[in-house]
Design an enzyme around this catalytic site. Structure first.
Site, PDB file in Angstrom:
ATOM      1  N   ASP A  39       0.861  -1.188   0.000  1.00 57.13           N
ATOM      2  CA  ASP A  39       0.000   0.000   0.000  1.00 57.13           C
ATOM      3  C   ASP A  39       0.895   1.235   0.000  1.00 57.13           C
ATOM      4  OD1 ASP A  39      -2.084  -1.756   0.331  1.00 57.13           O
ATOM      5  OD2 ASP A  39      -2.877  -0.817   2.146  1.00 57.13           O
ATOM      6  N   HIS A  67       4.613  -7.681  -0.073  1.00 57.57           N
ATOM      7  CA  HIS A  67       4.239  -8.920  -0.740  1.00 57.57           C
ATOM      8  C   HIS A  67       4.901  -9.053  -2.100  1.00 57.57           C
ATOM      9  CE1 HIS A  67       0.834 -10.027   2.057  1.00 57.57           C
ATOM     10  NE2 HIS A  67       1.088  -8.766   2.417  1.00 57.57           N
ATOM     11  N   SER A  90       8.079   3.354   5.418  1.00 54.94           N
ATOM     12  CA  SER A  90       9.245   3.625   4.597  1.00 54.94           C
ATOM     13  C   SER A  90       8.917   3.517   3.117  1.00 54.94           C
ATOM     14  CB  SER A  90      10.405   2.705   4.971  1.00 54.94           C
ATOM     15  OG  SER A  90      11.604   3.220   4.449  1.00 54.94           O
TER      16      SER A  90
END
Length: 291
Positions: free
Chosen positions: A92, A149, A252
């Site tokens: 995200d 992911h 980050s």
């Protein structure tokens, strides 16, 4: 605004980045109920975190702030793009930059770039596979899901821990600090995929107290002073498309690299919001490479 950005970046140079991050590491793992609950509620309110997506929607149920920050989502919260040739977004966040690696150079911000060799730890042979390839830089804010992911299924070839500073990685700092992503501490994971080599670069930042992977656990801290590498070619680790590969303990940036003529990106521009599992790009029809 430019003057404010300049001052914001300049004030970061003398800061004790790692000492501040070690302090944050301790604070985010504090299990004092009053402290951690107040910390969690403040972040939810300030950044409008959607707890309805979380597998555990009750903020008070998390044993520490870090457990909340790296929370697991409900199984259907991030459906994977059904296109079998899609390159999935690993996180995200928002697109910081996306495009082509030109003569080994990666765009950081207007007028600023760094090299793939610098980013990947200084080894030209490691970076050669990504010459004239593609890159995408995704910035994660405090409101985002902080597990990372796999864009494609892959077999882990190598992991590299590159020590460095811990400047902020927000857009203001990216516009002002030269070689930001090749200057900050980072963990590089290189996979063999159907589209050839793929690098996932997990970039540390101020207050990002820890970076971990699913196969190694916590990689940093400790920060160290020399580049460390792990070779997995004799002990294959295979991760499926969309499978969790790591996480940031605090927010980050993750950078994705592919080789030449292996993928094509969607029509994304800096500032576009993205979700893990969405379509970042597509594998080129001619890019099927045996790992």
């Amino acid at each position: 605004m430019p003057l404010r950005e300049i001052l914001f970046s300049l004030i970061q140079y003398p800061l004790p980045h790692h000492a501040l991050s070690r302090l944050m590491h301790r604070l985010t793992r504090c299990e004092n109920r009053a402290f951690k609950n107040a910390f969690i509620r403040q972040i939810i309110k300030l950044y409008k975190v959607d707890m309805a997506e979380a597998l555990q929607p009750d903020p008070g149920a998390y044993p520490s702030f870090n457990a909340f920050f790296t929370r697991e989502l409900k199984p259907d919260a991030r459906p994977l793009c059904p296109d079998p040739d899609a390159v999935l977004c690993p996180a995200d966040g928002a697109i910081s930059q996306i495009g082509a690696i030109e003569a080994g150079s990666i765009l950081q911000a207007k007028g600023k770039s760094y090299t793939a060799t610098e980013l990947l730890g200084g080894d030209p042979a490691r970076a050669a596979a990504f010459q004239n390839g593609k890159f995408a830089t995704v910035y994660l804010s405090p409101r985002d899901y902080h597990r990372l992911h796999m864009p494609l299924a892959g077999t882990l070839r190598e992991m590299v821990h590159v020590p460095g500073r811990l400047f902020s990685v927000n857009n203001a700092t990216a516009r002002q600090v030269p070689n930001l992503f090749a200057r900050n501490e980072r963990v590089v994971a290189i996979f063999d995929t159907e589209a050839g080599p793929m690098a996932l670069v997990l970039v540390g930042a101020i207050f990002v107290a820890s970076i971990e992977t699913v196969w190694q656990g916590v990689v940093t801290p400790p920060a160290g002073t020399t580049v460390r590498s792990w070779d997995y070619r004799d002990t294959p680790i295979k991760l499926e498309r969309g499978q969790e590969m790591g996480r940031f303990n605090m927010g980050s940036t993750i950078i994705v690299l592919f080789g030449e003529n292996t993928v094509g990106w969607e029509s994304l521009v800096p500032g576009d919001k993205v979700k893990m599992g969405g379509k970042l790009g597509r594998r080129a029809p001619t890019a099927v490479v045996s790992p």
